[in-house]
Design an enzyme around this catalytic site. Structure first.
Site, mmCIF file in Angstrom:
data_model
loop_
_atom_site.group_PDB
_atom_site.id
_atom_site.type_symbol
_atom_site.label_atom_id
_atom_site.label_comp_id
_atom_site.label_asym_id
_atom_site.label_seq_id
_atom_site.Cartn_x
_atom_site.Cartn_y
_atom_site.Cartn_z
ATOM 1 N N ASP A 105 0.899 -1.142 0.000
ATOM 2 C CA ASP A 105 0.000 0.000 0.000
ATOM 3 C C ASP A 105 0.937 1.191 0.000
ATOM 4 O O ASP A 105 1.595 1.474 1.012
ATOM 5 C CB ASP A 105 -0.875 0.003 1.258
ATOM 6 C CG ASP A 105 -1.849 1.168 1.250
ATOM 7 O OD1 ASP A 105 -1.425 2.283 0.894
ATOM 8 O OD2 ASP A 105 -3.022 0.977 1.597
ATOM 9 N N HIS A 106 1.030 1.883 -1.134
ATOM 10 C CA HIS A 106 2.113 2.868 -1.241
ATOM 11 C C HIS A 106 1.971 4.024 -0.259
ATOM 12 O O HIS A 106 2.920 4.740 0.010
ATOM 13 C CB HIS A 106 2.282 3.367 -2.686
ATOM 14 C CG HIS A 106 1.241 4.343 -3.134
ATOM 15 N ND1 HIS A 106 0.012 3.957 -3.586
ATOM 16 C CD2 HIS A 106 1.240 5.694 -3.205
ATOM 17 C CE1 HIS A 106 -0.695 5.027 -3.915
ATOM 18 N NE2 HIS A 106 0.032 6.090 -3.693
ATOM 19 N N HIS B 61 -5.823 2.699 1.428
ATOM 20 C CA HIS B 61 -5.025 3.866 1.829
ATOM 21 C C HIS B 61 -5.631 4.584 3.042
ATOM 22 O O HIS B 61 -4.933 4.932 3.996
ATOM 23 C CB HIS B 61 -4.931 4.889 0.693
ATOM 24 C CG HIS B 61 -4.359 4.349 -0.577
ATOM 25 N ND1 HIS B 61 -3.421 3.346 -0.608
ATOM 26 C CD2 HIS B 61 -4.580 4.682 -1.871
ATOM 27 C CE1 HIS B 61 -3.103 3.098 -1.870
ATOM 28 N NE2 HIS B 61 -3.792 3.876 -2.655
HETATM 29 C C1 BG6 Z 1 -3.948 4.486 -6.128
HETATM 30 C C2 BG6 Z 1 -5.307 4.494 -6.749
HETATM 31 O O1 BG6 Z 1 -3.806 3.384 -5.281
HETATM 32 O O2 BG6 Z 1 -3.747 5.666 -5.383
HETATM 33 C C3 BG6 Z 1 -5.481 5.722 -7.636
HETATM 34 O O3 BG6 Z 1 -5.505 3.329 -7.532
HETATM 35 C C4 BG6 Z 1 -5.167 6.974 -6.848
HETATM 36 O O4 BG6 Z 1 -6.779 5.794 -8.184
HETATM 37 C C5 BG6 Z 1 -3.817 6.852 -6.157
HETATM 38 O O5 BG6 Z 1 -5.157 8.056 -7.743
HETATM 39 C C6 BG6 Z 1 -3.555 8.016 -5.233
HETATM 40 O O6 BG6 Z 1 -2.221 7.964 -4.815
HETATM 41 P P1 BG6 Z 1 -1.440 9.281 -4.452
HETATM 42 O O7 BG6 Z 1 -0.110 8.814 -3.939
HETATM 43 O O8 BG6 Z 1 -1.362 10.107 -5.691
HETATM 44 O O9 BG6 Z 1 -2.280 9.942 -3.399
#
Ligand code: BG6
Length: 518
Positions: free
Chosen positions: A201-202, A264
């Site tokens: 989960d980045h 997230h």
């Molecule tokens: C991803 C989703 O996991 O996270 C995307 O699939 C979303 O739809 C993105 O735009 C948001 O990541 P960040 O790091 O730009 O907030």
């Protein structure tokens, strides 16, 4: 609102190591789904930067795997990705140096007979580069291929080699509801031990997310008031200005609740809500997170609302509505906005609402957590408030800006100078990451890729965790699936989402904080 900047002095940072000392053993990273966007936009640029920071071993290889025979086209595409998304000059010789570590192997993910060839290719590379048995398989494919790839790796004994560390990184979405997540967990654990599995989960790789734990547990002043006695409610917003960016077919099946809220946003919630872990060891942190999630009672369907954007204006540009996006059903019932009200029934949080909202094509890009404290009795100010000199006295608000403008702000009331009475105005004490440390925080993928190579699971989801959060949201998804939303689209692109999201808070006398960012 007046803002006081907070600075970090260079001497305070003198003891901070510039780079982590631990460097992974020589190994091979195999990226399945290598021709996709994620590899180009995130993975290769992150690996390039790790290499430049001296955090990759001298002997390592990256093998991109995808269906089409790509050859040189793959190398050219990856170079373009490093330049465009890694902020590197196109003629930087370091790209050539880095490219020597990358190769490509064409394979159909569900063709079991092709994996013997991949195994032989990895052995050939390992021998050529004197690399031992360390392997990291990164599954960046469409989710339907996760199970076949894992099964095929298992069948070729590639998951449990005689020597070296082997791990598997699995991208989100990890399942699309509770049953599918359970089944996938079962399939994964039939081949890999749980301590080899890295469910990514980045958000957990973001510095500002990790800083929530430091902020809470390394600073004495907030811990005593971090509970239901002092906190009125918590809002977590993940607002995007982007639309679906050509990912229509994926998004049609996902929607905002699956795409962002279940993963997230629940990770953010767990960092705010969990009890202090006994250490930052993976097991301790994960256990506390799961405990917090398990204390959330089932969410009544009326405490979850959804929306879908129509056409509008975002950041001065006219944009089309979701139903007009490429490869999206013109009558789509998929939500591009979701908001929920949760409670956490434990001693720390009973009675404190947590509001989560996420949406695409909103007014501003901002991911923030705001913690609103209870008001003290304001009796002595009451008379003065009708005087018009001061704004209404606002409760203390602690805002953790995850992105952009990473930082933390604390709002409090201050006396307006040179007024005869006790006029109060809200002011902000503001800590800004970039201003304080002179650099913006690193891309989450760098940290997570490195941790996976080192075998550190702290910042990855555990099987119990994903099942717990899916258990919470599956009934809502099921209810939504059986009942079409009455009016979609129900918000204009470039606004803060549908009215039903405002009503969700109004019921408890709250309002969304919409002046996000600095
Ligand atoms: C991803 C989703 O996991 O996270 C995307 O699939 C979303 O739809 C993105 O735009 C948001 O990541 P960040 O790091 O730009 O907030």
């Amino acid at each position: 609102m007046a803002t006081v900047q907070m600075k970090v002095h260079p001497e305070d940072l003198s003891h901070v190591p510039q780079a982590r000392e631990r460097i992974p053993e020589p190994g091979i990273m195999v990226i399945f789904g290598a021709s996709g966007d994620l590899t180009k936009r995130k993975l290769l640029p992150a690996l390039f930067h790790l290499k430049q920071s001296g955090l990759l071993p001298e002997r390592f290889a990256i093998v991109g795997v995808a269906r089409r025979p790509l050859g040189d086209e793959f190398a050219a595409d990856m170079r373009a990705g490093i330049v465009e998304y890694g902020g590197v000059e196109a003629n930087d010789p370091k790209i050539d140096e880095f490219a020597k570590h990358i190769s490509y192997y064409a394979l159909s993910f569900d063709d079991a007979s092709a994996y013997a060839g991949l195994k032989a290719e990895l052995e050939r590379i390992a021998q050529e580069k004197s690399i031992g048995g360390d392997r990291l398989f990164y599954l960046a494919t469409a989710p339907e291929y996760f199970a076949p790839i894992i099964e095929n790796l298992g069948a070729q004994n590639m998951a449990q080699p005689e020597q070296g560390r082997v791990g598997v990184v699995i991208e989100k979405p990890f399942g699309h509801d509770l049953d599918s997540a359970r089944e996938l967990n079962h399939q994964v654990n039939a081949v890999f031990h749980e301590n080899q599995v890295f469910r990514i989960d980045h958000y957990l790789g973001k510095e500002t997310v990790q800083n929530i734990l430091v902020f809470r547990f390394a600073n004495g002043i907030f811990e005593p008031i971090w509970n239901r006695n002092y906190i009125d409610h918590v809002q977590i917003t993940a607002a995007e200005t982007l639309g679906v960016e050509g990912r229509g077919p994926f998004y049609e099946k996902a929607g905002a609740l699956r795409d962002v809220v279940q993963n997230h946003m629940m990770e953010l919630l767990s960092f705010v809500a969990m009890e202090p872990p006994s250490s930052f060891e993976s097991e301790s942190v994960r256990r506390e997170k799961v405990k917090a999630w398990r204390a959330i009672p089932p969410v009544p369907v009326h405490d979850a609302v959804r929306g879908q954007y129509g056409p509008g204006v975002v950041e001065g540009q006219k944009v089309i509505g979701y139903r007009d996006e490429e490869r999206v059903n013109p009558e789509s019932g998929t939500e591009t906005f979701a908001a929920v009200r949760l409670e956490i029934e434990n001693w720390r949080w009973a009675g404190v609402p947590f509001y989560l909202r996420a949406g695409k094509r909103l007014k501003k890009r901002a991911t923030e957590i705001s913690i609103q404290f209870k008001q003290p009795p304001l009796l002595i100010f009451n008379r003065m408030l009708s005087g018009g000199l001061c704004q209404e006295i606002q409760p203390n608000l602690l805002t953790i800006r995850i992105q952009p403008d990473e930082g933390i702000a604390l709002r409090f009331g201050a006396k307006v100078p040179s007024t005869p009475d006790m006029s109060v105005c809200p002011v902000n004490m503001d800590f800004d990451y970039a201003a304080a440390f002179g650099k913006s925080s690193a891309n989450g993928y760098e940290r997570l890729l490195l941790d996976a190579m080192l075998g550190d699971q702290t910042l990855f989801a555990h099987r119990d965790g994903v099942e717990t959060t899916w258990a919470l949201y599956t009934p809502i998804l099921e209810a939504w699936a059986t009942k079409n939303p009455e009016v979609f689209p129900n918000y204009f692109a470039g606004t803060w989402g549908p009215d039903c999201a405002d009503r969700l808070l109004e019921r408890s006398g709250h309002v969304w904080r919409n002046n996000l960012g600095r």
